[in-house]
Write a protein that holds these residues in place. Structure first.
Motif, PDB file in Angstrom:
ATOM      1  N   TYR A  25      94.108 -19.544 -49.380  1.00 29.56           N
ATOM      2  CA  TYR A  25      95.251 -20.465 -49.344  1.00 29.56           C
ATOM      3  C   TYR A  25      94.721 -21.895 -49.278  1.00 29.56           C
ATOM      4  O   TYR A  25      93.660 -22.130 -48.677  1.00 29.56           O
ATOM      5  CB  TYR A  25      96.135 -20.172 -48.118  1.00 29.56           C
TER       6      TYR A  25
ATOM      7  N   GLN B  98     108.688  -8.881 -48.448  1.00 27.80           N
ATOM      8  CA  GLN B  98     108.881  -8.630 -47.011  1.00 27.80           C
ATOM      9  C   GLN B  98     110.173  -9.245 -46.494  1.00 27.80           C
ATOM     10  O   GLN B  98     110.875  -8.644 -45.691  1.00 27.80           O
ATOM     11  CB  GLN B  98     107.670  -9.190 -46.247  1.00 27.80           C
TER      12      GLN B  98
ATOM     13  N   GLN C 114      92.948 -23.602 -46.043  1.00 28.61           N
ATOM     14  CA  GLN C 114      92.737 -22.539 -45.053  1.00 28.61           C
ATOM     15  C   GLN C 114      91.304 -22.028 -45.205  1.00 28.61           C
ATOM     16  O   GLN C 114      90.776 -21.969 -46.325  1.00 28.61           O
ATOM     17  CB  GLN C 114      93.708 -21.375 -45.284  1.00 28.61           C
TER      18      GLN C 114
ATOM     19  N   LYS D 295      98.146  -8.134 -45.835  1.00 31.16           N
ATOM     20  CA  LYS D 295      98.866  -7.150 -46.656  1.00 31.16           C
ATOM     21  C   LYS D 295      99.790  -7.838 -47.674  1.00 31.16           C
ATOM     22  O   LYS D 295      99.786  -7.506 -48.858  1.00 31.16           O
ATOM     23  CB  LYS D 295      99.694  -6.205 -45.760  1.00 31.16           C
ATOM     24  N   SER D 296     100.574  -8.798 -47.192  1.00 28.44           N
ATOM     25  CA  SER D 296     101.512  -9.479 -48.103  1.00 28.44           C
ATOM     26  C   SER D 296     100.761 -10.327 -49.122  1.00 28.44           C
ATOM     27  O   SER D 296     101.194 -10.456 -50.271  1.00 28.44           O
ATOM     28  CB  SER D 296     102.488 -10.364 -47.311  1.00 28.44           C
ATOM     29  N   THR D 297      99.631 -10.893 -48.707  1.00 26.77           N
ATOM     30  CA  THR D 297      98.802 -11.668 -49.639  1.00 26.77           C
ATOM     31  C   THR D 297      98.317 -10.761 -50.765  1.00 26.77           C
ATOM     32  O   THR D 297      98.385 -11.116 -51.941  1.00 26.77           O
ATOM     33  CB  THR D 297      97.605 -12.286 -48.887  1.00 26.77           C
TER      34      THR D 297
ATOM     35  N   ALA E 204      96.985  -4.860 -39.421  1.00 30.92           N
ATOM     36  CA  ALA E 204      97.695  -5.555 -38.345  1.00 30.92           C
ATOM     37  C   ALA E 204      98.464  -6.763 -38.907  1.00 30.92           C
ATOM     38  O   ALA E 204      98.261  -7.149 -40.056  1.00 30.92           O
ATOM     39  CB  ALA E 204      96.682  -6.029 -37.308  1.00 30.92           C
TER      40      ALA E 204
ATOM     41  N   GLY F 264      99.152 -10.294 -39.954  1.00 29.23           N
ATOM     42  CA  GLY F 264      98.231 -11.351 -40.373  1.00 29.23           C
ATOM     43  C   GLY F 264      96.970 -10.843 -41.061  1.00 29.23           C
ATOM     44  O   GLY F 264      96.094 -11.635 -41.424  1.00 29.23           O
ATOM     45  N   ALA F 265      96.851  -9.530 -41.268  1.00 28.11           N
ATOM     46  CA  ALA F 265      95.625  -8.970 -41.868  1.00 28.11           C
ATOM     47  C   ALA F 265      95.476  -9.363 -43.335  1.00 28.11           C
ATOM     48  O   ALA F 265      94.370  -9.451 -43.860  1.00 28.11           O
ATOM     49  CB  ALA F 265      95.631  -7.447 -41.749  1.00 28.11           C
TER      50      ALA F 265
ATOM     51  N   PHE G  46      90.117 -14.251 -48.638  1.00 28.71           N
ATOM     52  CA  PHE G  46      90.559 -12.865 -48.814  1.00 28.71           C
ATOM     53  C   PHE G  46      89.670 -12.228 -49.885  1.00 28.71           C
ATOM     54  O   PHE G  46      89.410 -12.843 -50.930  1.00 28.71           O
ATOM     55  CB  PHE G  46      92.030 -12.830 -49.245  1.00 28.71           C
TER      56      PHE G  46
HETATM   57  N1  LIG Z   1     101.581 -19.547 -47.634  1.00 27.89           N
HETATM   58  C1  LIG Z   1     100.552 -19.486 -46.780  1.00 27.89           C
HETATM   59  N2  LIG Z   1      99.782 -20.574 -46.553  1.00 27.89           N
HETATM   60  C2  LIG Z   1      98.721 -20.513 -45.708  1.00 27.89           C
HETATM   61  N3  LIG Z   1      98.354 -19.412 -45.046  1.00 27.89           N
HETATM   62  C3  LIG Z   1      99.085 -18.299 -45.223  1.00 27.89           C
HETATM   63  C4  LIG Z   1     100.228 -18.274 -46.093  1.00 27.89           C
HETATM   64  N4  LIG Z   1     100.754 -17.021 -46.084  1.00 27.89           N
HETATM   65  C5  LIG Z   1      99.985 -16.316 -45.234  1.00 27.89           C
HETATM   66  N5  LIG Z   1      98.992 -17.071 -44.715  1.00 27.89           N
HETATM   67  C6  LIG Z   1      97.962 -16.630 -43.770  1.00 27.89           C
HETATM   68  O1  LIG Z   1      97.234 -15.563 -44.354  1.00 27.89           O
HETATM   69  C7  LIG Z   1      97.001 -14.539 -43.386  1.00 27.89           C
HETATM   70  C8  LIG Z   1      97.528 -13.221 -43.905  1.00 27.89           C
HETATM   71  O2  LIG Z   1      98.945 -13.306 -44.041  1.00 27.89           O
HETATM   72  P1  LIG Z   1      99.793 -12.127 -44.674  1.00 27.89           P
HETATM   73  O3  LIG Z   1     101.205 -12.581 -44.732  1.00 27.89           O
HETATM   74  O4  LIG Z   1      99.149 -11.682 -45.924  1.00 27.89           O
HETATM   75  O5  LIG Z   1      99.602 -10.986 -43.549  1.00 27.89           O
HETATM   76  P2  LIG Z   1     100.304  -9.575 -43.362  1.00 27.89           P
HETATM   77  O6  LIG Z   1      99.216  -8.558 -43.200  1.00 27.89           O
HETATM   78  O7  LIG Z   1     101.282  -9.359 -44.438  1.00 27.89           O
HETATM   79  O8  LIG Z   1     101.045  -9.758 -41.955  1.00 27.89           O
HETATM   80  P3  LIG Z   1     102.448  -9.158 -41.419  1.00 27.89           P
HETATM   81  O9  LIG Z   1     102.148  -7.756 -40.921  1.00 27.89           O
HETATM   82  O10 LIG Z   1     102.801 -10.060 -40.291  1.00 27.89           O
HETATM   83  O11 LIG Z   1     103.441  -9.177 -42.527  1.00 27.89           O
HETATM   84  C9  LIG Z   1      97.652 -15.007 -42.084  1.00 27.89           C
HETATM   85  O12 LIG Z   1      96.636 -15.540 -41.273  1.00 27.89           O
HETATM   86  C10 LIG Z   1      98.603 -16.081 -42.518  1.00 27.89           C
HETATM   87  O13 LIG Z   1      98.723 -17.097 -41.546  1.00 27.89           O
END
Ligand SMILES: Nc1ncnc2c1ncn2[C@@H]1O[C@H](COP(=O)(O)OP(=O)(O)OP(=O)(O)O)[C@@H](O)[C@H]1O
Ligand SMILES: [Mg+2]
Length: 228
Positions: free
Chosen positions: A11, A83, A14, A40-42, A35, A37-38, A18
């Motif tokens: 990102y 999500q 940041q 997954k959504s990224t 978990a 913030g791991a 990943f």
């Molecule tokens: N748009 C963004 N800009 C900067 N950092 C981001 C952004 N989206 C997510 N992050 C960071 O990337 C990391 C992974 O986020 P992500 O949303 O992929 O996690 P996740 O596994 O889906 O979490 P959750 O179970 O809470 O949905 C986190 O540390 C988050 O703060």
């Protein structure tokens, strides 16, 4: 189905990099576990062509995917439920929301019957004339899943499909997915392994923005149950 080859993503501003490298099987349900913030959504946004990797290659059915230049039939094959359901609902009624996809391909009478059938499956009949803005969080989640499933995509990607759902509605979604997986590929991002253990066929574990652990097949899934 999906192949990630030495994919890297960051990102803006940041420090986390990943890193993903894996190949998914073509059938059944793949669970992306990890978990909060791991990453997954990224990972799902990369699969969905919503963001481009800084390095590496993403293939969907042997075809190189680039978010800036996706194959024109890409979203005809893939249905994605993000999500946050708020980002998915933009029509003035729940009926129109469900009808939106089918109305691109079918005449009005067919659309009407598809909407009725889907509304029945998801117990949404009482909500059809409401605006999505009038719905609860769980109801929005149900509608966001229903309005993608109505299009019967070859690959269904769901980011936290059970978020905010009651036990009754979670069980409804589990039942729908159990049936859908017989004929379609499904990828689910989820944080609670135990609740989907009977549904899934393959597991991809994401930790600190990386998939370090190899994909587990069904024989390893039971052993994982003790750690997640
Ligand atoms: N748009 C963004 N800009 C900067 N950092 C981001 C952004 N989206 C997510 N992050 C960071 O990337 C990391 C992974 O986020 P992500 O949303 O992929 O996690 P996740 O596994 O889906 O979490 P959750 O179970 O809470 O949905 C986190 O540390 C988050 O703060
Ligand atoms: Mg997430």
């Amino acid at each position: 189905m999906f192949k990630f080859e030495a994919v890297q993503y960051q990102y803006p501003n940041q420090s986390t990099t990943f890193k993903f490298d894996f190949t998914l099987t073509n059938t059944g349900i793949t669970a992306i576990l990890g978990a909060n913030g791991a990453g997954k959504s990224t990972l799902i946004r990369l699969m969905a062509g919503l963001t481009s990797p800084a390095k590496g290659s993403i293939y969907f059915q042997q075809q190189l995917i680039n978010a800036r230049e996706l194959p024109c039939d890409f979203y005809q094959n893939i249905g994605i439920v993000l999500q946050n359901p708020e980002t998915m609902l933009f029509n003035s009624t729940v009926f129109d929301e469900l009808a939106y996809g089918p109305s691109q391909n079918f005449p009005a009478t067919k659309v009407q019957s598809m909407v009725q059938k889907t509304a029945q499956t998801f117990a949404l009949e009482p909500l059809l004339n409401l605006s999505p803005t009038q719905l609860s969080g769980g109801q929005k989640k149900l509608v966001s899943i229903a309005c993608i499933l109505i299009n019967q995509p070859q690959l269904l990607i769901l980011d936290e499909p059970f978020g905010g759902l009651s036990l009754e509605n979670s069980n409804l979604i589990l039942k729908v997915l159990q049936e859908y997986k017989q004929t379609h590929k499904i990828i689910i991002a989820h944080h609670d392994f135990q609740s989907i253990i009977n549904l899934i066929d393959e597991v991809l574990i994401v930790e600190n923005g990386q998939n370090n652990v190899p994909i587990k097949d069904i024989t390893d899934i039971i052993q994982l149950a003790n750690t997640y």
